[in-house]
Write a protein that holds these residues in place. Sequence first.
Motif, short mmCIF file in Angstrom:
data_model
loop_
_atom_site.label_atom_id
_atom_site.label_comp_id
_atom_site.label_asym_id
_atom_site.label_seq_id
_atom_site.Cartn_x
_atom_site.Cartn_y
_atom_site.Cartn_z
N SER A 5 0.83 -1.21 0.00
CA SER A 5 0.00 0.00 0.00
C SER A 5 0.86 1.26 0.00
O SER A 5 0.50 2.26 -0.63
CB SER A 5 -0.94 -0.01 1.21
OG SER A 5 -0.20 0.05 2.43
N PHE A 6 2.00 1.21 0.67
CA PHE A 6 2.90 2.36 0.69
C PHE A 6 3.45 2.63 -0.71
O PHE A 6 3.41 3.77 -1.20
CB PHE A 6 4.05 2.10 1.67
CG PHE A 6 5.02 3.24 1.77
CD1 PHE A 6 4.79 4.30 2.66
CD2 PHE A 6 6.17 3.27 0.99
CE1 PHE A 6 5.69 5.35 2.75
CE2 PHE A 6 7.06 4.33 1.08
CZ PHE A 6 6.83 5.36 1.96
N LEU A 7 3.93 1.59 -1.37
CA LEU A 7 4.50 1.78 -2.71
C LEU A 7 3.43 2.17 -3.73
O LEU A 7 3.69 2.95 -4.64
CB LEU A 7 5.20 0.49 -3.15
CG LEU A 7 6.42 0.08 -2.31
CD1 LEU A 7 7.01 -1.24 -2.84
CD2 LEU A 7 7.49 1.16 -2.31
N ASP A 8 2.22 1.62 -3.57
CA ASP A 8 1.13 1.99 -4.47
C ASP A 8 0.79 3.47 -4.35
O ASP A 8 0.51 4.14 -5.35
CB ASP A 8 -0.11 1.15 -4.18
CG ASP A 8 0.04 -0.29 -4.64
OD1 ASP A 8 0.97 -0.56 -5.43
OD2 ASP A 8 -0.75 -1.15 -4.21
N GLU A 9 0.81 3.98 -3.13
CA GLU A 9 0.50 5.40 -2.92
C GLU A 9 1.58 6.29 -3.52
O GLU A 9 1.27 7.32 -4.14
CB GLU A 9 0.37 5.68 -1.42
CG GLU A 9 -0.07 7.08 -1.06
CD GLU A 9 -1.53 7.33 -1.42
OE1 GLU A 9 -1.92 8.52 -1.46
OE2 GLU A 9 -2.27 6.35 -1.64
N VAL A 10 2.84 5.90 -3.34
CA VAL A 10 3.93 6.67 -3.94
C VAL A 10 3.81 6.66 -5.46
O VAL A 10 3.98 7.69 -6.12
CB VAL A 10 5.29 6.09 -3.49
CG1 VAL A 10 6.43 6.76 -4.25
CG2 VAL A 10 5.49 6.29 -1.99
N ALA A 11 3.52 5.49 -6.03
CA ALA A 11 3.40 5.38 -7.49
C ALA A 11 2.24 6.22 -8.01
O ALA A 11 2.36 6.88 -9.05
CB ALA A 11 3.20 3.91 -7.88
N TRP A 12 1.12 6.22 -7.31
CA TRP A 12 -0.06 6.96 -7.76
C TRP A 12 0.19 8.47 -7.73
O TRP A 12 -0.12 9.17 -8.68
CB TRP A 12 -1.25 6.60 -6.89
CG TRP A 12 -2.51 7.32 -7.29
CD1 TRP A 12 -3.33 7.03 -8.33
CD2 TRP A 12 -3.06 8.48 -6.65
NE1 TRP A 12 -4.37 7.92 -8.40
CE2 TRP A 12 -4.24 8.82 -7.37
CE3 TRP A 12 -2.69 9.24 -5.54
CZ2 TRP A 12 -5.04 9.90 -7.01
CZ3 TRP A 12 -3.48 10.32 -5.19
CH2 TRP A 12 -4.64 10.65 -5.92
#
Length: 215
Positions: A5-12
Amino acid sequence: MDESSFLDEVAWRGGLGETSLVRAMSEAVLRAFAETLVPDEARALAHALPEPLAAFLLDGPHLGNLSEEALYRRVADREGTLLGFAIEHTRLVLGVLGEKLPETTRLRLRRHLTPELGELLAPREPLPPPPVHLRRPHEPKLGKGNTLATGRPGSQKPLSEARPERAHAESVVRAENPHQETKLSSSCGLTQEREHETLAEGEPGPRRPVSEKGR
């Protein structure tokens, strides 16, 4: 919070599509950020993060008291990129980190960091709601068929359907029997005729004979 979830938020937020790129960027920022902390602060932060994000903070070194510029340069060195990109990546990753952290952990870190570094962990303010369009008092309310897309051309009452008055109120055009007073067929006569003072109805001689004058 977990790593995905952390990496997904950074990517988004960064508009990034490659997971490997997002993970490498996040690792470079977190390892460089750990150098701005003392060991106790690094352990408190690692305790709030999942693996392997926590490991990036515990590896050290923990120097403490680094400036904001020094942090950006360490990120640029780890990424092998330009300073401008490093600044953008650092603010992106730490912005997401600040929002994911428990409030007590975030406040503890901000008390020990310089104001500039502490600000990097500040949660983003929510975007304001879109403005509501209010109809002006004098603006007519459009109903069905009254828009540019659905309305028919022309006015609601075409000229062909109008019944305008053809003359003003006192015009002879609007009279049922115009010139009634002077027409032979309907007139009561001129003033002389109505008062019986025409030549046809008169008697010879004056109304008062000459013989009666002087009496």
